[in-house]
Design a protein around this motif. Structure first.
Motif, PDB file in Angstrom:
ATOM      1  N   VAL A 210     -22.852  17.125 -19.883  1.00 30.51           N
ATOM      2  CA  VAL A 210     -21.586  17.366 -20.565  1.00 30.51           C
ATOM      3  C   VAL A 210     -21.193  16.108 -21.320  1.00 30.51           C
ATOM      4  O   VAL A 210     -21.204  15.016 -20.744  1.00 30.51           O
ATOM      5  N   GLU A 211     -20.868  16.277 -22.599  1.00 27.01           N
ATOM      6  CA  GLU A 211     -20.326  15.159 -23.369  1.00 27.01           C
ATOM      7  C   GLU A 211     -18.814  15.156 -23.213  1.00 27.01           C
ATOM      8  O   GLU A 211     -18.184  16.213 -23.192  1.00 27.01           O
ATOM      9  N   ILE A 212     -18.257  13.946 -23.107  1.00 28.80           N
ATOM     10  CA  ILE A 212     -16.807  13.784 -23.013  1.00 28.80           C
ATOM     11  C   ILE A 212     -16.374  12.985 -24.234  1.00 28.80           C
ATOM     12  O   ILE A 212     -16.774  11.837 -24.407  1.00 28.80           O
ATOM     13  N   TRP A 213     -15.567  13.615 -25.081  1.00 30.57           N
ATOM     14  CA  TRP A 213     -15.154  13.039 -26.361  1.00 30.57           C
ATOM     15  C   TRP A 213     -13.642  12.886 -26.452  1.00 30.57           C
ATOM     16  O   TRP A 213     -12.903  13.741 -25.962  1.00 30.57           O
ATOM     17  N   ASP A 214     -13.187  11.874 -27.157  1.00 33.11           N
ATOM     18  CA  ASP A 214     -11.829  11.862 -27.658  1.00 33.11           C
ATOM     19  C   ASP A 214     -11.762  13.027 -28.654  1.00 33.11           C
ATOM     20  O   ASP A 214     -12.678  13.218 -29.463  1.00 33.11           O
ATOM     21  N   LYS A 215     -10.701  13.825 -28.609  1.00 33.26           N
ATOM     22  CA  LYS A 215     -10.648  15.043 -29.422  1.00 33.26           C
ATOM     23  C   LYS A 215     -10.801  14.749 -30.913  1.00 33.26           C
ATOM     24  O   LYS A 215     -11.533  15.453 -31.618  1.00 33.26           O
TER      25      LYS A 215
ATOM     26  N   LEU B  80     -21.691  19.385  -7.185  1.00 34.03           N
ATOM     27  CA  LEU B  80     -20.531  18.646  -6.668  1.00 34.03           C
ATOM     28  C   LEU B  80     -20.873  17.767  -5.469  1.00 34.03           C
ATOM     29  O   LEU B  80     -20.378  16.655  -5.349  1.00 34.03           O
ATOM     30  N   GLN B  81     -21.717  18.227  -4.585  1.00 32.83           N
ATOM     31  CA  GLN B  81     -22.086  17.453  -3.395  1.00 32.83           C
ATOM     32  C   GLN B  81     -22.936  16.242  -3.738  1.00 32.83           C
ATOM     33  O   GLN B  81     -22.795  15.195  -3.127  1.00 32.83           O
ATOM     34  N   GLU B  82     -23.845  16.386  -4.686  1.00 38.36           N
ATOM     35  CA  GLU B  82     -24.750  15.289  -5.044  1.00 38.36           C
ATOM     36  C   GLU B  82     -24.064  14.209  -5.869  1.00 38.36           C
ATOM     37  O   GLU B  82     -24.498  13.073  -5.884  1.00 38.36           O
ATOM     38  N   GLY B  83     -23.034  14.583  -6.598  1.00 36.47           N
ATOM     39  CA  GLY B  83     -22.340  13.628  -7.445  1.00 36.47           C
ATOM     40  C   GLY B  83     -22.880  13.630  -8.869  1.00 36.47           C
ATOM     41  O   GLY B  83     -23.750  14.430  -9.228  1.00 36.47           O
ATOM     42  N   PHE B  84     -22.376  12.688  -9.660  1.00 35.80           N
ATOM     43  CA  PHE B  84     -22.660  12.644 -11.079  1.00 35.80           C
ATOM     44  C   PHE B  84     -22.837  11.204 -11.537  1.00 35.80           C
ATOM     45  O   PHE B  84     -22.422  10.276 -10.855  1.00 35.80           O
ATOM     46  N   VAL B  85     -23.440  11.062 -12.694  1.00 35.07           N
ATOM     47  CA  VAL B  85     -23.522   9.770 -13.365  1.00 35.07           C
ATOM     48  C   VAL B  85     -22.763   9.918 -14.672  1.00 35.07           C
ATOM     49  O   VAL B  85     -22.928  10.904 -15.391  1.00 35.07           O
ATOM     50  N   LEU B  86     -21.941   8.929 -14.957  1.00 33.89           N
ATOM     51  CA  LEU B  86     -21.199   8.888 -16.210  1.00 33.89           C
ATOM     52  C   LEU B  86     -21.688   7.679 -16.983  1.00 33.89           C
ATOM     53  O   LEU B  86     -21.785   6.582 -16.434  1.00 33.89           O
ATOM     54  N   LYS B  87     -22.039   7.895 -18.278  1.00 30.68           N
ATOM     55  CA  LYS B  87     -22.597   6.805 -19.067  1.00 30.68           C
ATOM     56  C   LYS B  87     -22.208   6.940 -20.518  1.00 30.68           C
ATOM     57  O   LYS B  87     -21.746   7.982 -20.954  1.00 30.68           O
ATOM     58  N   ARG B  88     -22.447   5.845 -21.246  1.00 31.02           N
ATOM     59  CA  ARG B  88     -22.248   5.842 -22.690  1.00 31.02           C
ATOM     60  C   ARG B  88     -23.322   6.706 -23.350  1.00 31.02           C
ATOM     61  O   ARG B  88     -24.466   6.710 -22.911  1.00 31.02           O
ATOM     62  N   SER B  89     -22.955   7.376 -24.420  1.00 28.78           N
ATOM     63  CA  SER B  89     -23.934   8.106 -25.211  1.00 28.78           C
ATOM     64  C   SER B  89     -24.775   7.107 -25.998  1.00 28.78           C
ATOM     65  O   SER B  89     -24.299   6.041 -26.376  1.00 28.78           O
ATOM     66  N   VAL B  90     -26.019   7.448 -26.248  1.00 32.61           N
ATOM     67  CA  VAL B  90     -26.903   6.589 -27.028  1.00 32.61           C
ATOM     68  C   VAL B  90     -26.509   6.606 -28.504  1.00 32.61           C
ATOM     69  O   VAL B  90     -26.531   5.587 -29.179  1.00 32.61           O
ATOM     70  N   PHE B  91     -26.127   7.774 -29.030  1.00 32.47           N
ATOM     71  CA  PHE B  91     -25.934   7.933 -30.461  1.00 32.47           C
ATOM     72  C   PHE B  91     -24.482   7.990 -30.914  1.00 32.47           C
ATOM     73  O   PHE B  91     -24.212   7.781 -32.095  1.00 32.47           O
ATOM     74  N   ASP B  92     -23.546   8.312 -30.030  1.00 31.58           N
ATOM     75  CA  ASP B  92     -22.165   8.546 -30.442  1.00 31.58           C
ATOM     76  C   ASP B  92     -21.186   7.797 -29.547  1.00 31.58           C
ATOM     77  O   ASP B  92     -21.536   7.372 -28.444  1.00 31.58           O
ATOM     78  N   ALA B  93     -19.952   7.702 -30.026  1.00 31.25           N
ATOM     79  CA  ALA B  93     -18.889   7.056 -29.248  1.00 31.25           C
ATOM     80  C   ALA B  93     -18.272   8.075 -28.297  1.00 31.25           C
ATOM     81  O   ALA B  93     -17.089   8.407 -28.369  1.00 31.25           O
ATOM     82  N   CYS B  94     -19.113   8.613 -27.419  1.00 30.57           N
ATOM     83  CA  CYS B  94     -18.640   9.543 -26.407  1.00 30.57           C
ATOM     84  C   CYS B  94     -19.339   9.198 -25.095  1.00 30.57           C
ATOM     85  O   CYS B  94     -20.177   8.301 -25.052  1.00 30.57           O
ATOM     86  N   LEU B  95     -18.974   9.927 -24.061  1.00 31.57           N
ATOM     87  CA  LEU B  95     -19.566   9.709 -22.745  1.00 31.57           C
ATOM     88  C   LEU B  95     -20.422  10.911 -22.375  1.00 31.57           C
ATOM     89  O   LEU B  95     -20.234  12.009 -22.893  1.00 31.57           O
ATOM     90  N   GLU B  96     -21.359  10.689 -21.464  1.00 30.15           N
ATOM     91  CA  GLU B  96     -22.206  11.758 -20.961  1.00 30.15           C
ATOM     92  C   GLU B  96     -22.050  11.852 -19.450  1.00 30.15           C
ATOM     93  O   GLU B  96     -22.165  10.854 -18.747  1.00 30.15           O
TER      94      GLU B  96
END
Length: 157
Positions: free
Chosen positions: A119-124, A32-48
């Motif tokens: 963690v992948e973030i997907w539309d359900k 939590l202190q260092e933060g995160f990167v959010l990006k497009r997945s290479v293979f799928d229509a989801c986020l990483e």
């Protein structure tokens, strides 16, 4: 490497804010202190969602690529497309930028799924479709990918 475990369903509000489920937030506490990167997945229509420590390890690998090689340069450009540094607020929320919401077709219901150290973030609906893909025989895939892997003496095939 920090292994993340679980699949969680949650909702995104109209502003693109996502409340992390508490079991997932607990697993990410050290990051939590260092933060995160959010990006497009290479293979799928989801986020990483990459904890910063994991992202930095990936950047060490990518930085070894010769950028005077066109394929390497093209790969780096596409891999880095849409990358955002984000933070999780004190309430456990993260804001998904509009361009990434659009890319991933996230509407309201979302699935957060472990992908070992990210963690992948997907539309359900898209997530359900991806794991229910009848074109892929999971037993065959497991045998092909993991079938010859047995480098530990832990009794697991």
């Amino acid at each position: 490497m920090n292994t993340i475990i679980g699949t969680y369903e949650c909702k995104v509000d109209a502003k693109g804010r996502l409340m992390l489920p508490s079991p997932l937030k607990k697993q990410l506490t050290a990051s939590l202190q260092e933060g995160f990167v959010l990006k497009r997945s290479v293979f799928d229509a989801c986020l990483e969602l990459w904890p910063m420590a994991e992202w930095n390890l990936m950047m060490l690998k990518i930085n070894k690529l010769n950028r005077f090689n066109k394929k390497n340069n093209d790969f780096i450009r596409k891999f880095m497309a849409g990358v955002k540094v984000i933070e999780i607020d004190d309430l456990g929320r993260l804001l998904i930028p509009k361009d990434l919401v659009s890319f991933s077709k996230i509407s309201k219901d979302v699935v957060l799924s472990s992908k070992v150290n990210i963690v992948e973030i997907w539309d359900k609906d898209l997530y359900e479709k991806s794991i229910g893909d009848d074109d892929i025989d999971f037993a065959d895939l497991a045998e092909e990918v993991m079938g010859n892997l047995n480098d530990d003496d832990n009794g697991i095939s």
